[in-house]
Enzyme design. Structure first.
Site, PDB file in Angstrom:
ATOM      1  N   HIS A 160       8.669  -3.940   4.253  1.00  0.00           N
ATOM      2  CA  HIS A 160       7.374  -3.465   4.734  1.00  0.00           C
ATOM      3  C   HIS A 160       7.387  -3.371   6.250  1.00  0.00           C
ATOM      4  CE1 HIS A 160       3.061  -2.803   4.890  1.00  0.00           C
ATOM      5  NE2 HIS A 160       3.029  -3.651   5.896  1.00  0.00           N
ATOM      6  N   ASP A 175      -8.242  -7.241  -1.743  1.00  0.00           N
ATOM      7  CA  ASP A 175      -7.818  -6.936  -0.374  1.00  0.00           C
ATOM      8  C   ASP A 175      -8.486  -5.665   0.118  1.00  0.00           C
ATOM      9  OD1 ASP A 175      -6.099  -6.953   2.079  1.00  0.00           O
ATOM     10  OD2 ASP A 175      -5.377  -5.115   1.136  1.00  0.00           O
ATOM     11  N   ARG A 220     -13.870  -6.497   6.717  1.00  0.00           N
ATOM     12  CA  ARG A 220     -13.402  -7.036   7.998  1.00  0.00           C
ATOM     13  C   ARG A 220     -13.430  -5.970   9.077  1.00  0.00           C
ATOM     14  NH1 ARG A 220      -7.824  -8.240   6.378  1.00  0.00           N
ATOM     15  NH2 ARG A 220      -7.462  -8.648   8.566  1.00  0.00           N
ATOM     16  N   SER A 242      -3.306 -10.254   3.733  1.00  0.00           N
ATOM     17  CA  SER A 242      -3.608  -8.890   3.307  1.00  0.00           C
ATOM     18  C   SER A 242      -2.316  -8.106   3.036  1.00  0.00           C
ATOM     19  CB  SER A 242      -4.446  -8.212   4.401  1.00  0.00           C
ATOM     20  OG  SER A 242      -4.526  -6.831   4.223  1.00  0.00           O
ATOM     21  N   LYS A 265      -0.352  -7.200  -1.040  1.00  0.00           N
ATOM     22  CA  LYS A 265      -0.009  -5.883  -1.568  1.00  0.00           C
ATOM     23  C   LYS A 265       1.465  -5.800  -1.975  1.00  0.00           C
ATOM     24  CE  LYS A 265      -2.363  -4.391   1.968  1.00  0.00           C
ATOM     25  NZ  LYS A 265      -3.323  -3.869   2.935  1.00  0.00           N
TER      26      LYS A 265
END
Ligand code: URA
Ligand code: CA
Length: 433
Positions: free
Chosen positions: A82, A161, A168, A183, A187
């Site tokens: 990621h 999320d 947020r 968060s 995922k």
């Protein structure tokens, strides 16, 4: 249990239990706890922070709020990668085939989303016929056969999320380390990752502009991984300028093909080798990053990684003849150089602004409904540390609209800082966590 009591508990600086965290995440996902109470909770967390255990619990509560993709039918350790944002980041298109060619399964769930350029799926759709539409069984079958497949994200991945992030965003509670880290990790875990390599960007084009904060974020995510039994490595990397030279969809695909042929930009190649090395180690294919790196270099020199790209593009309906004949990709009507207005060394290139210059051309989505022009974008010719003379090209713009080209050109010229004194190139890999 009452939400009011949990808000007060966190507000007063106490630790929330696993049950309490599950209660509010679950209640919020189901719509049983209202936005205003969860907003107050986010603000309490923002000020009072969460410890490692609470952060891990929050992550898993969000993972369990929706569907968890079952990749147990795939042989081998499912290692995912990621990147936290960035501009002109083509790594998946290069890393995926390299890592797959080295024998670690790449089961990649990718997105489209909003941004300066398209997501990985948009880029792959540059190959006519390419699709991510397939049932999960076919996805699993392809990964077992070719060691790589790219699928689309399902809507029901970590829905907690999705709701919390949106909340947020409008309540000034995004930039808390526990909240960001949980968060992102939720995922990845919901996508079926068993081990995770994180590319945490730092610099002008990154979510985290300061190096210290980027290391802290990397550490926070690695700690979550450790706590929830997903081996995780964080690599902090430079995003003070775009990665490679290409910013745009087809342009980035061509750059990826070049890189898989061993002719890619140095920074992009180095980043892929570094991230890929850690993926191979986590996947159990190499004993250390050094051995892994040699294996990955071999996938380039032997062209097996390039072969993997062709194989999986073809397996997903794409015309893989474009890999050997990149001139077949569409070229837009206008191809024009941007000329430097002064001489000197490139000190900085605001990556965000280069991204905006590409977005203006139509390379990315401004809204969910926008249609991407895959052919447009920017090829940088000068990067940090390079010398440029007045009138020399700093970049080439690929456009289909003259007016858009002019707007883009102005943004691009302003994104460069050119100075008289000699500037050293940026260090790409800042450290490993
Ligand atoms: N990216 C995410 O996915 N979540 C955050 O909270 C911040 C950035
Ligand atoms: Ca690039």
């Amino acid at each position: 249990m009452r939400m009011y009591d949990l808000i007060m508990k966190k507000r007063n600086g106490s630790e929330l239990t696993t049950e309490e965290i599950n209660f509010f995440v679950d209640g919020y996902t189901k719509g049983e706890i209202p936005d205003y109470q969860v907003s107050a909770m986010m603000m309490a967390i923002y000020f009072q922070k969460m410890n490692k255990r609470e952060t891990a619990d929050l992550t898993m509560a969000m993972v369990n709020s929706g569907e968890i993709i079952d990749l147990s039918g795939i042989n081998g350790v499912k290692v995912d990668k990621h990147s936290t944002g960035g501009v002109g980041d083509t790594t998946t298109l290069i890393l995926g085939p390299m890592v797959a060619a080295a024998g670690v399964p790449v089961a990649k769930m990718s997105g489209r989303g909003l941004g300066h350029t398209g997501g990985t799926i948009d880029k792959l759709e540059s190959f006519p016929g390419f699709t991510v539409d397939m049932p999960i069984e076919k996805f699993v079958e392809n990964v077992n056969k070719d060691k790589i497949a790219v699928g689309g994200q399902t809507a029901n991945l970590a829905p907690a999320d999705k709701k919390l992030y949106a909340l947020r965003d409008v309540t000034a509670t995004v930039d808390n380390l526990s909240l960001i880290a949980s968060s992102i990790m939720s995922k990845k875990i919901a996508s079926g990752a068993e081990a995770i390599v994180l590319d945490v960007k730092t610099g002008s084009g990154a979510f985290m502009k300061e190096e210290d904060a980027s290391f802290e974020l990397a550490k926070e995510m690695v700690d979550i991984g450790t706590n929830v039994k997903r081996n995780t490595v964080g690599v902090v990397t430079d995003m003070d300028q775009p990665l490679g030279y290409a910013v745009g969809n087809i342009l980035e695909v061509k750059e990826a093909i070049d890189t898989l042929m061993g002719k890619g930009p140095e920074d992009l190649t180095e980043l892929c080798l570094t991230l890929g090395s850690h993926m191979l180690v986590l996947g159990g294919k190499a004993k250390d990053p050094k051995e892994a790196r040699a294996m990955l270099e071999e996938t380039i020199t032997s062209k097996t990684a390039l072969g993997k790209l062709k194989e999986f593009v073809g397996a997903q309906g794409g015309d893989s003849s474009y890999v050997d004949n990149p001139e077949k990709f569409e070229t837009p009507k206008i191809v024009e150089e941007v000329l430097a207005k002064e001489s000197g060394y490139v000190k900085g290139i605001k990556a965000d602004d280069v991204g905006r210059a590409a977005l203006v051309l139509g390379a990315g989505r401004e809204t969910k409904e926008s249609i991407i022009d895959l052919s447009v974008g920017i090829m940088l010719k000068k990067k940090i540390g390079d010398y440029v003379k007045t009138g020399e090209a700093i970049a080439t713009i690929y456009a289909n609209d003259l007016q858009k080209k002019e707007v883009s050109e102005k943004i691009l010229l302003d994104s460069y800082t050119i100075v008289e004194e000699k500037i050293l190139p940026n260090k790409l890999i800042k450290g490993i966590v």
